[in-house]
Design an enzyme around this catalytic site. Structure first.
Site, mmCIF file in Angstrom:
data_model
loop_
_atom_site.group_PDB
_atom_site.id
_atom_site.type_symbol
_atom_site.label_atom_id
_atom_site.label_comp_id
_atom_site.label_asym_id
_atom_site.label_seq_id
_atom_site.Cartn_x
_atom_site.Cartn_y
_atom_site.Cartn_z
ATOM 1 N N ARG A 59 3.660 7.355 10.011
ATOM 2 C CA ARG A 59 3.499 8.778 9.774
ATOM 3 C C ARG A 59 2.436 9.402 10.692
ATOM 4 N NH1 ARG A 59 3.893 11.294 4.397
ATOM 5 N NH2 ARG A 59 4.261 9.203 3.655
ATOM 6 N N GLU A 115 -1.919 4.977 3.352
ATOM 7 C CA GLU A 115 -1.904 3.572 2.914
ATOM 8 C C GLU A 115 -3.299 2.988 2.699
ATOM 9 O OE1 GLU A 115 -0.077 4.839 5.370
ATOM 10 O OE2 GLU A 115 2.018 4.266 5.076
ATOM 11 N N ASP A 138 0.803 -1.223 0.000
ATOM 12 C CA ASP A 138 0.000 0.000 0.000
ATOM 13 C C ASP A 138 0.837 1.275 0.000
ATOM 14 O OD1 ASP A 138 1.103 -0.172 2.512
ATOM 15 O OD2 ASP A 138 -0.748 -0.843 3.466
ATOM 16 N N HIS A 189 14.301 4.300 12.713
ATOM 17 C CA HIS A 189 13.976 4.628 11.310
ATOM 18 C C HIS A 189 14.662 5.945 10.945
ATOM 19 C CE1 HIS A 189 11.519 5.367 7.725
ATOM 20 N NE2 HIS A 189 11.192 4.083 7.781
ATOM 21 N N GLU A 196 -0.288 -9.130 -1.317
ATOM 22 C CA GLU A 196 -0.799 -8.614 -0.041
ATOM 23 C C GLU A 196 -1.983 -7.685 -0.291
ATOM 24 O OE1 GLU A 196 1.650 -7.818 3.814
ATOM 25 O OE2 GLU A 196 1.112 -5.863 3.029
ATOM 26 N N HIS A 219 7.614 3.864 13.234
ATOM 27 C CA HIS A 219 7.843 4.716 12.068
ATOM 28 C C HIS A 219 6.587 5.382 11.504
ATOM 29 C CE1 HIS A 219 6.203 2.291 8.678
ATOM 30 N NE2 HIS A 219 6.382 1.294 9.507
HETATM 31 N N1 UDP Z 1 13.062 -4.481 9.267
HETATM 32 C C1 UDP Z 1 14.413 -4.583 8.955
HETATM 33 N N2 UDP Z 1 15.315 -3.818 9.666
HETATM 34 C C2 UDP Z 1 14.935 -2.967 10.664
HETATM 35 C C3 UDP Z 1 13.552 -2.855 10.977
HETATM 36 C C4 UDP Z 1 12.636 -3.630 10.256
HETATM 37 O O1 UDP Z 1 14.793 -5.344 8.060
HETATM 38 O O2 UDP Z 1 15.781 -2.310 11.253
HETATM 39 C C5 UDP Z 1 12.082 -5.261 8.492
HETATM 40 C C6 UDP Z 1 11.087 -6.069 9.284
HETATM 41 O O3 UDP Z 1 11.565 -7.379 9.535
HETATM 42 C C7 UDP Z 1 9.864 -6.084 8.382
HETATM 43 C C8 UDP Z 1 9.976 -4.801 7.622
HETATM 44 O O4 UDP Z 1 11.305 -4.336 7.767
HETATM 45 O O5 UDP Z 1 9.914 -7.157 7.449
HETATM 46 C C9 UDP Z 1 8.987 -3.812 8.175
HETATM 47 O O6 UDP Z 1 9.260 -2.558 7.722
HETATM 48 P P1 UDP Z 1 8.519 -1.276 8.283
HETATM 49 O O7 UDP Z 1 8.160 -1.469 9.706
HETATM 50 O O8 UDP Z 1 9.413 -0.127 7.915
HETATM 51 O O9 UDP Z 1 7.226 -1.152 7.360
HETATM 52 P P2 UDP Z 1 5.727 -1.715 7.469
HETATM 53 O O10 UDP Z 1 5.796 -3.196 7.541
HETATM 54 O O11 UDP Z 1 5.091 -1.094 8.663
HETATM 55 O O12 UDP Z 1 5.092 -1.251 6.208
#
Ligand code: UDP
Length: 396
Positions: free
Chosen positions: A210, A126, A90, A241, A112, A208
């Site tokens: 927003r 999103e 998203d 982040h 997804e 992280h």
């Molecule tokens: N992740 C990573 N390194 C980090 C923090 C998270 O590789 O320092 C991975 C985590 O395992 C997951 C993904 O990043 O698969 C999640 O990313 P994020 O939380 O940024 O985005 P969201 O999933 O909320 O869209």
């Protein structure tokens, strides 16, 4: 088409499965949305992007970034015509890729698909982006039955919606296999874990979103500081982040706590390793909510709503909201009971690690009704119980 770290992680297993198909010519493209983090995540899977788009660094608002992504992806589809575009999740890359495909007459597959909170304002943008992709995609890969039902309720053609499981579970398994193959990597990770935690049990935190930037994030950070002061026998590990709106709030509240380790964003192997070893995870991340159940680690979701209620229903996650007192109370309750032990061996509701193979079979069967029906009939998500045990074993 890949824009951000989670897209890279969740599309990597699909790309690896497509690369194994002799008849498929795959272009792995980074859109330029978060190129460094996306490239790093692909590296963990041994994938080098085939194309990287250049974006206009002055396009900083959501609208300007979206327009720029659409321009860049449309230009790529002009230069290198494709038979299909695959988008994930998203993000602005996912929506811009879908609309660019729509304009160019290139069919769009959505990995997804079907996650919803029902609230256009949360998460923003999103929720709006994933809803807008649905009417223009011709293949929707739903990670859970609930996501499939969400799409059907919006009138999406049932024949185009397939329950596959979430590819993030495949990603975990691929990374586990890579670590298992390399004793040097396993040793490096064990030493590093000891170094960041001082041998203490770990509370892992990622933040992280927003919609939390500003006072909400500062409030969550304050709750974490109070928790760290109360539970000095735990190490609080935060890969921060890089968005300055996040790192500013976190660092200003947590920088001087002795049992808090603020780290740069971690490579995927390192993150998976520390996640699997954690006693508790506090997060607003979507992907982390889907990964942690595989390791039986309890999760506090510091958001007001989640498009992944499966983790909550299965007993892995609690939605605490963002009020510091509620976060503190929920975390205290889990840490006083020693963290994750109750959840080990329970089944991850997000999949069994075969989603990307199912997706590739469905993509290849697109023009063959019988093959499509066979592939769809197999799309049932059941996690073999020994998988979680095996994953837990590899870090203990
Ligand atoms: N992740 C990573 N390194 C980090 C923090 C998270 O590789 O320092 C991975 C985590 O395992 C997951 C993904 O990043 O698969 C999640 O990313 P994020 O939380 O940024 O985005 P969201 O999933 O909320 O869209």
């Amino acid at each position: 088409m890949i824009g951000t770290r989670p897209e890279a992680i969740k599309l990597a297993p699909v790309a690896l499965a497509l690369r194994r198909e002799p008849g498929v010519q795959l272009t792995v493209c980074l859109s330029g949305q978060h190129p460094a983090m996306a490239r790093d995540a692909l590296t963990s899977f041994g994938i080098v992007p085939d194309a990287e788009l250049a974006l206009d660094a002055t396009a900083t608002t959501a609208g300007a970034r979206f327009t720029d992504l659409h321009r860049a992806i449309s230009a790529l589809l002009d230069r290198q015509p494709q038979d299909r575009i695959i988008v994930q999740g998203d993000t602005s890359t996912a929506l811009a890729g879908a609309i660019a495909g729509f304009h160019a007459g290139v069919p769009v597959a959505h990995v997804e698909a079907g996650l919803r909170t029902g609230n256009l304002a949360g998460p923003w943008p999103e929720e709006g982006y994933r809803r807008m992709i649905a009417p223009i995609a011709d293949l929707h890969f739903a990670p859970t039955e609930r996501a499939r039902q969400n799409l059907l309720a919006e009138g999406v053609d049932p024949a185009s919606v397939h329950l596959t499981g979430n590819t993030v579970v495949d990603a975990l398994i691929a990374v586990r296999a890579l670590i298992a193959k390399s004793p040097a990597t396993a040793q490096r990770l064990a030493d590093w874990r000891h170094d960041i935690s001082g041998g203490k049990p770990i509370v892992l935190v990622t933040l992280h979103r927003r919609e939390s930037h500003g006072s909400i994030l500062t409030g969550v950070a304050t709750a974490l500081r109070d928790l760290a002061e109360e539970f000095r026998d735990y190490a609080f590990v935060l890969p921060v982040h890089p968005n300055p709106a996040v790192s500013g709030s976190i660092r200003s509240v947590l920088a001087d706590q002795p049992n808090v380790r603020l780290l740069d964003p971690l490579g995927y192997e390192d993150f998976v390793y520390v996640m699997s070893a954690a006693s508790l995870i506090v997060t607003d991340s979507g992907g982390v909510q889907e990964e942690a159940p595989t390791f039986g680690v309890p999760i506090l979701v510091v958001r007001n709503e989640s498009e992944r209620p499966e983790a909550i229903a299965a007993g892995f996650a609690q939605l605490t909201g963002t009020e510091p007192d509620r976060i503190l109370a929920a975390a205290r309750d889990i840490l006083q009971r020693g963290g994750k032990s109750d959840l080990r061996g329970k089944v991850n509701p997000f999949g069994d690690g075969t989603a990307s193979d199912r997706i590739v079979r469905l993509l290849l069967a697109r023009n063959d009704a019988d093959a499509a029906a066979d592939a769809a009939a197999e799309a049932i998500v059941v996690a073999p119980p020994d998988l979680a045990a095996d994953l837990v074993r590899f870090v203990q």
